[in-house]
Design a protein around this motif. Structure first.
Motif, PDB file in Angstrom:
ATOM      1  N   PHE A 249       1.043  -1.334  -0.035  1.00  0.00           N
ATOM      2  CA  PHE A 249       0.147   0.053  -0.064  1.00  0.00           C
ATOM      3  C   PHE A 249       0.850   1.313   0.063  1.00  0.00           C
ATOM      4  N   VAL A 250       1.642   1.362   0.707  1.00  0.00           N
ATOM      5  CA  VAL A 250       2.898   2.426   0.875  1.00  0.00           C
ATOM      6  C   VAL A 250       3.606   2.557  -0.343  1.00  0.00           C
ATOM      7  N   PHE A 251       3.839   1.468  -1.252  1.00  0.00           N
ATOM      8  CA  PHE A 251       4.594   1.613  -2.403  1.00  0.00           C
ATOM      9  C   PHE A 251       3.786   2.210  -3.291  1.00  0.00           C
ATOM     10  N   ALA A 252       2.559   1.888  -3.431  1.00  0.00           N
ATOM     11  CA  ALA A 252       1.269   2.160  -4.354  1.00  0.00           C
ATOM     12  C   ALA A 252       1.127   4.053  -4.061  1.00  0.00           C
ATOM     13  N   LEU A 253       1.016   4.231  -2.649  1.00  0.00           N
ATOM     14  CA  LEU A 253       0.961   5.775  -2.271  1.00  0.00           C
ATOM     15  C   LEU A 253       1.788   6.514  -2.850  1.00  0.00           C
ATOM     16  N   LEU A 254       3.356   6.024  -2.449  1.00  0.00           N
ATOM     17  CA  LEU A 254       4.354   7.042  -2.904  1.00  0.00           C
ATOM     18  C   LEU A 254       4.608   7.032  -4.501  1.00  0.00           C
ATOM     19  N   ALA A 255       4.139   6.114  -4.995  1.00  0.00           N
ATOM     20  CA  ALA A 255       4.414   6.072  -6.724  1.00  0.00           C
ATOM     21  C   ALA A 255       3.385   6.906  -7.179  1.00  0.00           C
ATOM     22  N   GLY A 256       2.084   6.894  -6.424  1.00  0.00           N
ATOM     23  CA  GLY A 256       0.985   8.083  -7.238  1.00  0.00           C
ATOM     24  C   GLY A 256       1.393   9.228  -6.656  1.00  0.00           C
ATOM     25  N   LEU A 257       1.863   9.614  -5.479  1.00  0.00           N
ATOM     26  CA  LEU A 257       2.085  10.968  -5.279  1.00  0.00           C
ATOM     27  C   LEU A 257       3.285  11.423  -5.988  1.00  0.00           C
TER      28      LEU A 257
END
Length: 469
Positions: A249-257
């Motif tokens: 989830f954190v990977f996806a969050l930072l990738a999107g940001l």
């Protein structure tokens, strides 16, 4: 990988997310990242928020009931608020000390600062505000051409994101002296639990409900207490299950940001931070001192059973989550778990102190506000007096109370602080490009401060219990 500690998995997720975003910029994968990865990051935050409000509600009620003695509740509440107030004042003072020594706003080109000063004086003239330090660049004939150019430019206050925050800040500024207390009391507790509700209202209801339980006969209160305890355990288990997927989830969050900032041009990421490097370094220095020097020092003085590294290791999963979500409220379930399981704080204490801290304790936000106000003044060639800087301390401390525990809420509070010393609140547009990254770090400080205060209160409460015995 299975044997790797959770906080290391989260760190790996953070790094991979940033690398993915930069690579997706090179290869033109931004649409894929935005459509297929970023939503998982938002789902993660929504899951944590879903749990946060009921967990706050039931944990506070359970904590109050667990204390048993209303007198002990009063002592703990007073100590909690006083300690949070002290750490906030330390944070703001630290911010002012660093920004006055480093002077990040004065590292900019003098020609640019002169233009900024003229823009400030034009704004002050339009708003009927007195000009700081009695200098007047508008009366200098040599600046006539420059004044005409600056007057024609589109100001930061025309930016849509700034306008929306200006409206919020105006509403806060125009509120009466007792509005803060008035806003704490909900007229409808279910509305308070909605997205537009206030965590303060939920805390008030939980405190009121818990105290009322202490004053009714045990035969009536026990079934309610059992239900509250059972529900608390259910929500804690939900946190545990969600955290199993935290690295992804954190990977996806930072990738999107990061992808949103860079789009298909990774160079934009570096350009965004280039002009505000010194400001960012000043804020980061203050935040890191708070997180890794001030708080551990407080812990060493009051909680001798925990070593420096023991404290940081114990709270690190919550710190990593705070960094990735930029939300104290979303991180609260994990903070509770870390403080109780790793720092060995009595759940009766942590369930009372931490939810309050997630709402009223904004040390990182207060420090950043102090640095930002003085930095913005420096880059506009404005020298703030000692009295005005004291005003910043008081306003930033009071503004932090009740500030929403959500990403970038500090920007609205910053506008109030800017207005308190007669500066243009629309200047937040200048620091918006780097605010998201700094917001991630200051949330780490907020969460670390909450854990520190909870540990200290827990230690002091244990001493009190031993003395009573």
């Amino acid at each position: 990988m299975r044997k790797l500690a959770l906080h290391w998995k989260i760190i790996i997720g953070l790094v991979l997310g940033i690398l993915w975003a930069v690579l997706s910029g090179f290869f033109g994968w931004s649409d894929f990242t935005t459509n297929w990865l970023a939503p998982w990051g938002r789902i993660f935050i929504n899951l944590l928020k879903l749990i946060a409000i009921p967990l706050v509600l039931f944990s506070i009620i359970g904590g109050i009931v667990g204390l048993g003695d209303p007198k002990q509740l009063g002592r703990m509440g007073l100590r909690t608020l006083l300690l949070y107030l002290c750490t906030t004042i330390i944070a703001v003072s630290m911010g002012l000390l660093i920004v006055n020594i480093a002077k990040p706003g004065k590292w900019m080109d003098d020609d640019i600062r002169t233009e900024n000063r003229i823009a400030y004086e034009l704004w002050a003239q339009q708003e009927g505000q007195p000009v700081h330090d009695h200098k007047n660049y508008l009366d200098d004939a040599a600046n006539e051409t420059l004044i005409a150019e600056v007057a024609k430019r589109r100001g930061y206050d025309e930016d849509e994101s700034v306008q929306s925050r200006l409206k919020l800040a105006k509403n806060q500024k125009e509120s009466g002296p007792l509005t803060f207390i008035e806003d704490m009391v909900p007229s409808n507790v279910f509305m308070a639990m909605s997205d537009n509700g206030s965590m303060l209202k939920i805390i008030f209801f939980a405190l009121f409900f818990g105290i009322a339980l202490l004053y009714i006969p045990e035969k009536h209160s026990k079934p309610v207490i059992d239900v509250v305890s059972g529900l608390t355990e259910v929500f804690l288990k939900m946190v545990e299950l969600i955290m199993q997927g935290a690295p992804f989830f954190v990977f996806a969050l930072l990738a999107g940001l990061v992808s949103e900032m860079a789009e298909d041009d990774p160079a934009k990421v570096f350009e965004l931070f280039k002009g505000l490097t010194w400001y960012s370094l000043a804020v980061l220095t203050g935040l890191l001192i708070m997180a890794f020097v001030i708080y551990p020092t407080i812990m060493k003085f009051f909680v001798k059973r925990l070593s420096y590294f023991g404290f940081l290791k114990g709270i690190s999963p919550a710190q990593m989550l705070a960094f990735s979500t930029s939300s104290s409220a979303a991180t609260l379930p994990v903070t509770l778990e870390c403080v109780e399981d790793n720092l060995k704080v009595d759940p009766k204490v942590s369930s009372f102190v931490l939810p309050i801290g997630a709402t009223v304790n904004m040390d990182g936000t207060s420090l950043y506000q102090a640095v930002a106000v003085v930095f913005l003044a420096q880059m506009h060639m404005i020298d703030l007096s000692f009295g005005q800087q004291i005003t910043i301390i008081l306003t930033a401390t009071l503004a932090s109370i009740g500030s929403a525990a959500i990403p970038s809420a500090g920007l609205v509070m910053l506008m109030i602080v800017l207005s308190s010393v007669g500066l243009n609140p629309a200047w937040i547009g200048i620091i918006l490009p780097v605010d998201r990254i700094l917001d991630m770090v200051r949330t780490v400080v907020n969460v670390t401060g909450d854990a520190t205060v909870a540990s200290v209160i827990g230690e002091v409460s244990e001493v009190d219990s031993e003395e009573v015995v």
